[in-house]
Design a protein around this motif. Sequence first.
Motif, PDB file in Angstrom:
ATOM      1  N   UNK A 125       0.473  -1.087  -0.243  1.00 24.40           N
ATOM      2  CA  UNK A 125       0.175   0.255  -0.189  1.00 24.40           C
ATOM      3  C   UNK A 125       1.194   1.230  -0.182  1.00 24.40           C
ATOM      4  N   UNK A 126       2.017   1.281   0.077  1.00 27.41           N
ATOM      5  CA  UNK A 126       3.475   2.497  -0.432  1.00 27.41           C
ATOM      6  C   UNK A 126       3.004   2.518  -1.451  1.00 27.41           C
ATOM      7  N   UNK A 127       3.327   1.582  -2.431  1.00 27.80           N
ATOM      8  CA  UNK A 127       3.046   2.288  -4.242  1.00 27.80           C
ATOM      9  C   UNK A 127       2.649   2.982  -4.676  1.00 27.80           C
ATOM     10  N   UNK A 128       2.532   4.448  -4.948  1.00 25.84           N
ATOM     11  CA  UNK A 128       1.962   5.005  -5.587  1.00 25.84           C
ATOM     12  C   UNK A 128       2.171   4.906  -7.216  1.00 25.84           C
ATOM     13  N   UNK A 129       3.631   4.236  -7.808  1.00 25.04           N
ATOM     14  CA  UNK A 129       3.059   4.544  -9.135  1.00 25.04           C
ATOM     15  C   UNK A 129       4.583   3.362  -9.786  1.00 25.04           C
ATOM     16  N   UNK A 130       4.257   2.500 -10.580  1.00 24.33           N
ATOM     17  CA  UNK A 130       4.721   1.365 -11.968  1.00 24.33           C
ATOM     18  C   UNK A 130       5.439   1.641 -12.986  1.00 24.33           C
ATOM     19  N   UNK A 131       6.938   1.894 -12.590  1.00 23.77           N
ATOM     20  CA  UNK A 131       7.504   2.341 -14.923  1.00 23.77           C
ATOM     21  C   UNK A 131       7.703   1.027 -14.893  1.00 23.77           C
ATOM     22  N   UNK A 132       7.251   0.535 -16.127  1.00 23.76           N
ATOM     23  CA  UNK A 132       7.916  -0.637 -16.519  1.00 23.76           C
ATOM     24  C   UNK A 132       8.939  -0.378 -17.403  1.00 23.76           C
ATOM     25  N   UNK A 133      10.531  -1.226 -17.769  1.00 30.68           N
ATOM     26  CA  UNK A 133      11.017  -0.764 -18.411  1.00 30.68           C
ATOM     27  C   UNK A 133      11.635  -2.012 -19.411  1.00 30.68           C
ATOM     28  N   UNK A 134      12.475  -1.381 -20.490  1.00 34.50           N
ATOM     29  CA  UNK A 134      12.534  -1.843 -21.265  1.00 34.50           C
ATOM     30  C   UNK A 134      13.199  -4.481 -22.024  1.00 34.50           C
ATOM     31  N   UNK A 135      13.600  -4.198 -20.043  1.00 33.93           N
ATOM     32  CA  UNK A 135      13.700  -5.642 -19.711  1.00 33.93           C
ATOM     33  C   UNK A 135      13.120  -6.343 -18.871  1.00 33.93           C
ATOM     34  N   UNK A 136      11.866  -6.112 -18.416  1.00 36.41           N
ATOM     35  CA  UNK A 136      10.913  -6.411 -17.576  1.00 36.41           C
ATOM     36  C   UNK A 136      10.909  -6.299 -16.567  1.00 36.41           C
ATOM     37  N   UNK A 137      11.841  -5.613 -16.550  1.00 37.19           N
ATOM     38  CA  UNK A 137      12.170  -4.908 -14.555  1.00 37.19           C
ATOM     39  C   UNK A 137      11.540  -3.833 -14.913  1.00 37.19           C
ATOM     40  N   UNK A 138      11.183  -3.129 -13.568  1.00 34.54           N
ATOM     41  CA  UNK A 138       9.982  -2.010 -13.456  1.00 34.54           C
ATOM     42  C   UNK A 138      10.832  -0.948 -12.196  1.00 34.54           C
ATOM     43  N   UNK A 139      10.496  -0.195 -12.181  1.00 30.62           N
ATOM     44  CA  UNK A 139      11.394   0.776 -11.211  1.00 30.62           C
ATOM     45  C   UNK A 139       9.373   1.412 -10.895  1.00 30.62           C
ATOM     46  N   UNK A 140       9.120   1.252  -9.324  1.00 32.88           N
ATOM     47  CA  UNK A 140       8.015   1.604  -8.792  1.00 32.88           C
ATOM     48  C   UNK A 140       8.725   3.036  -7.668  1.00 32.88           C
ATOM     49  N   UNK A 141       7.598   3.257  -7.717  1.00 29.98           N
ATOM     50  CA  UNK A 141       6.970   5.144  -6.988  1.00 29.98           C
ATOM     51  C   UNK A 141       7.266   5.067  -5.326  1.00 29.98           C
ATOM     52  N   UNK A 142       7.685   5.288  -4.475  1.00 28.00           N
ATOM     53  CA  UNK A 142       6.921   4.705  -3.803  1.00 28.00           C
ATOM     54  C   UNK A 142       6.066   6.155  -2.921  1.00 28.00           C
ATOM     55  N   UNK A 143       5.393   6.292  -2.517  1.00 28.12           N
ATOM     56  CA  UNK A 143       4.297   7.494  -1.470  1.00 28.12           C
ATOM     57  C   UNK A 143       6.033   8.728  -0.768  1.00 28.12           C
ATOM     58  N   UNK A 144       6.499   8.408  -1.090  1.00 30.25           N
ATOM     59  CA  UNK A 144       7.287  10.394  -1.251  1.00 30.25           C
ATOM     60  C   UNK A 144       8.744  10.298  -1.910  1.00 30.25           C
ATOM     61  N   UNK A 145       8.130   9.227  -2.967  1.00 28.12           N
ATOM     62  CA  UNK A 145       9.019   9.120  -4.338  1.00 28.12           C
ATOM     63  C   UNK A 145      10.198   8.626  -4.478  1.00 28.12           C
ATOM     64  N   UNK A 146       9.851   7.535  -3.516  1.00 29.71           N
ATOM     65  CA  UNK A 146      11.429   6.750  -3.351  1.00 29.71           C
ATOM     66  C   UNK A 146      11.695   6.023  -4.553  1.00 29.71           C
TER      67      UNK A 146
END
Length: 245
Positions: free
Chosen positions: A203-224
């Motif tokens: 419930x701290x996940x604010x956003x998920x950004x997919x990457x080209x190799x099927x990895x991803x970057x999560x942005x948490x509540x404070x932008x971490x």
Amino acid sequence: MMRVAVVDDEPLARRGVITRLQAHADTMLCGEYADGTAALNGLRDKVVDVVFLDVQMPDMNGLDVLAMLAPERRPKAILLTAHDCFAVRAFELDAVDYLLKPVDDVRFDEALQRTRTALRMPSASAEDVDGIVAIRRLSTKIGRRTCFIDTDDVEWIAADGDYALLHVGARSYPVRESLNRLSHLLDPQRFVRVHRSAIVRVDCIREMQPLTNRDAILLLREGTPVRVSRTYIDDLLARLHHNRG
């Protein structure tokens, strides 16, 4: 239920440990020994989960008792000692903690909790989630103080060598646990492993950004930002979908 034995050549020291154990409903005293030889014979005959073991005794010291037990019969050990110079050999013999005499009540409780974690046993700081026991609090040492962190406050956890770093707001707290063990002890409905070196609270996940190799970057509540490995992406998506439903 943790089956416990207490070994110390000082009667008052044994009684002090046994009295403290009585405050923990998930422990059962299975043996009390006044010397190393009696302890060795008793531990060979009985099934014991954890032993409170005095290091320095006249006939046989506590570390020698552990060393003479077959590894498959060796219980988890909490050492009782007036000195901390035995630590290296102690952990080689599967000791989970050591208590400096005179024993402090807070450190006693912390050592028992660390043993529960090592044995993956429930405790007063755990709750049942769909048949899975999930811990609710973790302890960490800050100088001479022991601090207790509610898992409700933990946003994500990072691996840091032999430790894990609990991230709570702008602060981080080291705990002596592996990320793999924590992934089994935390509530699976609330925490998900996203990388070999990271666990996040869903419930701290604010956003998920997919990457080209099927990895991803999560942005948490404070932008971490926290990286998601493709090894864990499917589990994460399933958990996000389940929570949304």
